[in-house]
Scaffold this active site. Structure first.
Site, PDB file in Angstrom:
ATOM      1  CE1 TYR A 186      -4.047   2.282   0.604  1.00  0.00           C
ATOM      2  CE2 TYR A 186      -2.610   3.163   2.209  1.00  0.00           C
ATOM      3  CZ  TYR A 186      -3.655   3.360   1.140  1.00  0.00           C
ATOM      4  OH  TYR A 186      -4.558   4.449   1.237  1.00  0.00           O
ATOM      5  CE  LYS A 190      -3.477   4.793  -2.279  1.00  0.00           C
ATOM      6  NZ  LYS A 190      -4.702   5.135  -3.462  1.00  0.00           N
TER       7      LYS A 190
END
Length: 275
Positions: A186, A190
Site C-alpha cells: 500500500y 501510493k
C-alpha cells in the site's frame, strides 16, 4: 470597472469530471462535491448497477448530467471503453479524479506480515493502485490533448505514501472485523502515485493540463475506538478526518482557482506529517 469575481474561479459548470472509485468511502463525497459546484460527473466503479444508481441520485440532487460507468482500471481495454463512453455522453473531459484503489478480495493475504507477503498479492494491489493510475491517466490525458483545451488531473495518494505507518497504533486496533496493519504494498503503491504525478505535470504542462496529488490522512470510517484514539494521538488536530473534509481540496484542484498549480501535493492530514 466590474470587480474581479473570485467566486467564479470555483465554478465547474459546463465541465465534465471523471471520478474513478466513485462508490468508495471518499469517492461518493468527491462526486457530490464536484456535482454541487456544477460539474457533470461520470461515476466510475467496478459496480455497474451501483454506479448507475448513484449517478441518478446525483442528477436528482444537483441538477447536473451524470453517468454511471463500469470499469476495471487494471484493464487497458476496460479503461479505453470507459473513456469512449464518457466522451460519447458528454463530448469532452475536463477533470479527472484518478481515485480508484484496492484493498484486495483476500484480506488475509492483504494484511499478511511483510516476511510472508506473496508476490501474487503484491501484483494484484499494484495492478489497481499504480497500473490503474497509469492506464486511466494515459487514456484521459490523450483525450485532453486531442481537445486542446487543457484540463485538471487529480490523483489520490495517501499519507502513507509520504510517511511510514506507525505500527504501534495497530496493536489492539480493529477494522473490517479484524486486526489490521498497513502493508508495504500500500505504501509503495501510493508513493509511486507521487512520482507519476510529478512526471505527468511536466510532460503535459505545454498542453495546459495540470496534474496534482491529493493526499488524505486517516479518515474515520468504522474503525474501533482504540484505533481512533491511538491514531488521533499522532495528529496535531487530535482526531481523524471526516470524509467531507477532503472535498474542498479536490474542488480547489479541479477548478480554475488552482490554475497556476501543478505537480504539487495537497496534504489533508490534520498535521500528522508535520511531526
Amino acid at each position: 470597472m466590474k470587480p474581479y469575481s473570485y467566486k467564479r474561479l470555483f465554478d465547474l459548470q459546463g465541465k465534465t469530471a471523471i471520478v474513478t472509485g466513485g462508490l468508495g468511502i471518499l469517492g461518493r463525497h468527491f462526486c457530490r462535491g464536484l456535482a454541487e459546484f456544477g460539474a457533470n460527473v461520470a461515476v466510475v466503479d467496478l459496480d455497474s448497477e451501483g454506479a448507475k444508481a448513484f449517478a441518478q441520485e446525483l442528477e436528482t440532487s444537483y441538477r447536473v448530467k451524470c453517468l454511471g460507468v463500469s470499469c476495471d482500471v487494471s484493464s487497458q481495454q476496460s479503461v479505453n471503453e470507459m473513456v469512449e463512453e464518457v466522451v460519447n455522453a458528454f463530448g469532452e473531459i475536463h477533470i479527472l479524479h484518478n481515485n480508484a484503489a484496492s484493498k484486495s478480495k483476500d484480506l488475509d493475504a492483504f494484511f499478511a506480515p511483510f516476511e510472508e507477503y506473496s508476490m501474487e498479492q503484491w501484483r494484484e494491489i499494484m495492478s489497481v493502485n499504480i497500473d490503474g493510475m497509469f492506464l486511466v491517466a494515459q487514456a484521459v490525458g490523450k483525450q485532453m490533448v486531442l481537445q486542446g483545451k487543457g484540463g485538471s488531473i487529480i490523483q489520490t495518494a495517501s499519507i502513507y505514501g509520504i510517511v511510514a505507518p506507525d505500527n504501534r497504533i495497530y496493536e489492539g486496533s480493529f477494522y473490517l472485523d479484524r486486526q489490521i496493519n498497513t502493508p508495504a504494498v500500500y505504501s509503495a503503491s501510493k508513493s509511486s502515485v507521487l512520482g507519476l504525478t510529478k512526471y505527468l505535470s511536466t510532460y503535459w504542462a505545454p498542453q495546459g493540463i495540470r496534474v496534482n496529488t491529493l493526499i488524505p490522512g486517516g479518515v474515520e470510517s468504522g474503525q474501533n475506538e482504540e484505533f481512533k484514539q491511538k491514531y488521533s494521538n499522532r495528529v496535531p488536530l487530535a482526531r481523524m478526518a471526516q470524509p467531507e473534509e477532503l472535498v474542498g481540496a479536490l474542488v480547489y484542484l479541479a477548478s480554475d482557482s488552482s490554475s497556476y498549480v501543478t505537480g504539487q501535493q495537497i496534504v489533508v492530514d490534520g498535521g500528522l506529517s508535520v511531526w
